[in-house]
Design an enzyme around this catalytic site. Structure first.
Site, PDB file in Angstrom:
ATOM      1  N   LYS A 177       0.824  -1.188  -0.060  1.00  0.00           N
ATOM      2  CA  LYS A 177      -0.023  -0.221   0.023  1.00  0.00           C
ATOM      3  C   LYS A 177       0.856   1.328  -0.080  1.00  0.00           C
ATOM      4  O   LYS A 177       1.711   1.471   1.040  1.00  0.00           O
ATOM      5  CB  LYS A 177      -0.814  -0.147   1.169  1.00  0.00           C
ATOM      6  CG  LYS A 177      -1.709   1.203   1.620  1.00  0.00           C
ATOM      7  CD  LYS A 177      -2.391   0.887   2.876  1.00  0.00           C
ATOM      8  CE  LYS A 177      -3.856   1.581   2.936  1.00  0.00           C
ATOM      9  NZ  LYS A 177      -3.461   2.890   3.946  1.00  0.00           N
TER      10      LYS A 177
HETATM   11  P1  FBP Z   1      -6.579   7.073   4.592  1.00  0.00           P
HETATM   12  O1  FBP Z   1      -7.263   6.415   3.486  1.00  0.00           O
HETATM   13  O2  FBP Z   1      -7.473   7.852   5.898  1.00  0.00           O
HETATM   14  O3  FBP Z   1      -5.435   7.619   4.274  1.00  0.00           O
HETATM   15  O4  FBP Z   1      -5.988   5.616   5.516  1.00  0.00           O
HETATM   16  C1  FBP Z   1      -5.007   5.035   4.901  1.00  0.00           C
HETATM   17  C2  FBP Z   1      -3.924   4.673   5.852  1.00  0.00           C
HETATM   18  O5  FBP Z   1      -2.894   4.166   5.669  1.00  0.00           O
HETATM   19  C3  FBP Z   1      -4.622   4.128   7.246  1.00  0.00           C
HETATM   20  O6  FBP Z   1      -4.496   2.771   7.505  1.00  0.00           O
HETATM   21  C4  FBP Z   1      -3.512   4.899   8.379  1.00  0.00           C
HETATM   22  O7  FBP Z   1      -4.172   5.149   9.685  1.00  0.00           O
HETATM   23  C5  FBP Z   1      -3.140   6.464   7.964  1.00  0.00           C
HETATM   24  O8  FBP Z   1      -3.671   6.098   6.505  1.00  0.00           O
HETATM   25  C6  FBP Z   1      -1.785   6.844   8.168  1.00  0.00           C
HETATM   26  O9  FBP Z   1      -1.672   7.724   7.703  1.00  0.00           O
HETATM   27  P2  FBP Z   1      -0.309   8.719   7.830  1.00  0.00           P
HETATM   28  O10 FBP Z   1       0.698   8.070   8.401  1.00  0.00           O
HETATM   29  O11 FBP Z   1       0.002   9.209   6.388  1.00  0.00           O
HETATM   30  O12 FBP Z   1      -0.761   9.953   8.644  1.00  0.00           O
END
Ligand code: FBP
Length: 267
Positions: A177
């Site tokens: 991802k």
């Molecule tokens: P979103 O679609 O809300 O961006 O979520 C994806 C994700 O990977 C979540 O699983 C995780 O909590 C978050 O983004 C982490 O985002 P970051 O580390 O960039 O703040």
């Protein structure tokens, strides 16, 4: 790599993972736009939507809610995570084992790796244990590959995101991802670098329907096999509506404008 390891959290080779680890990663602030989503039950209900191929949660949420949804929802259990209260170099505490994930009924495990962090070495070693544990229990492996840390000046650049995608292949993830690298071309390069590891796009911060669906469509056109999304679904007033549109874009490869029209007609 086991080619079928991610099948349980995919449909027709595509994945739409609903991410809901934000209560840990970002805290309650992420639930403010749609307060009902502070209740995990709301997300488990959303995860029964036909568009969703898996729900990603942390151990505590899975223990409390998954037993009631085990027949309807595929579980992607995150094995590590950090709160936003932490101010150090990027790192993520391992709070669950692959063995316990299997006991809880997980179809796949999720694991964050911050390449480039001063903690990269220990995170990669922790990932090894999780990945091998998942293999023993026939669970898929999804890497949240988010290069960041003191040494990285531009962690959103296409080159860094591409490197993050490659880490997924090198370390043995079935799905990796990554953040959207800003263009379809850059996403295509990330997909190329990941080889047989499927690349899914991270949702990111909330943006309007058209902009968000355009990014998703571009990512799919570039070879990404889906997305793992949280805020762009659950922070909306009508999460089901965007799931309808995403289903059309991801699985039927329908143009975003048409997908929105389909979602409207479903209302
Ligand atoms: P979103 O679609 O809300 O961006 O979520 C994806 C994700 O990977 C979540 O699983 C995780 O909590 C978050 O983004 C982490 O985002 P970051 O580390 O960039 O703040």
């Amino acid at each position: 790599m086991l080619p079928s390891a991610a099948d349980e959290i995919s449909r027709d080779g595509k994945s739409l993972i609903l991410a809901y680890d934000h209560g840990l990663e970002h805290g309650p602030v992420d639930f403010e736009p749609n307060p009902a989503t502070a209740d995990p039950e709301r997300l488990f209900e959303l995860a029964t939507h036909s568009a969703v191929t898996a729900l990603a949660v942390q151990k505590g949420v899975a223990e409390a809610y998954y037993p009631d949804y085990a027949d309807e929802v595929n579980l992607l259990l995150k094995l590590n995570g950090t709160s936003n209260l932490w101010r150090g170099e990027p790192n993520s505490a391992v709070n669950c084992s692959a063995e316990y994930a299997a006991e809880l009924g997980a179809d796949a495990i999720g694991f964050t790796v911050y390449g480039g962090s001063n903690h990269e070495v220990e995170m990669a070693e922790e990932f090894r244990e999780a990945q091998e544990g998942a293999r023993e229990h026939d669970m898929g492996v999804v890497m949240w590959s988010y290069p960041r840390g003191q040494g990285l000046r531009n962690d959103g650049s296409p080159e860094v995101i591409c490197y993050g995608a490659r880490l997924g292949l090198e370390l043995g993830a079935d799905l990796v991802k990554v953040k959207y690298p800003g263009s379809a071309e850059a996403m295509g390069e990330a997909v190329r670098m990941a080889g047989p590891t499927q690349v899914v796009m991270s949702g990111g911060t909330m943006r309007d329907d058209k902009a968000f669906l355009r990014n998703v469509a571009d990512a799919i056109d570039a070879g990404a096999t889906g997305l793992a999304v949280g805020r762009n679904v659950f922070q909306r007033d009508d999460p089901e509506r965007i799931l309808d549109a995403l289903e059309a874009v991801v699985f039927q490869e329908v143009d975003p404008a048409e997908a929105l029209a389909i979602a409207e007609s479903d209302d």
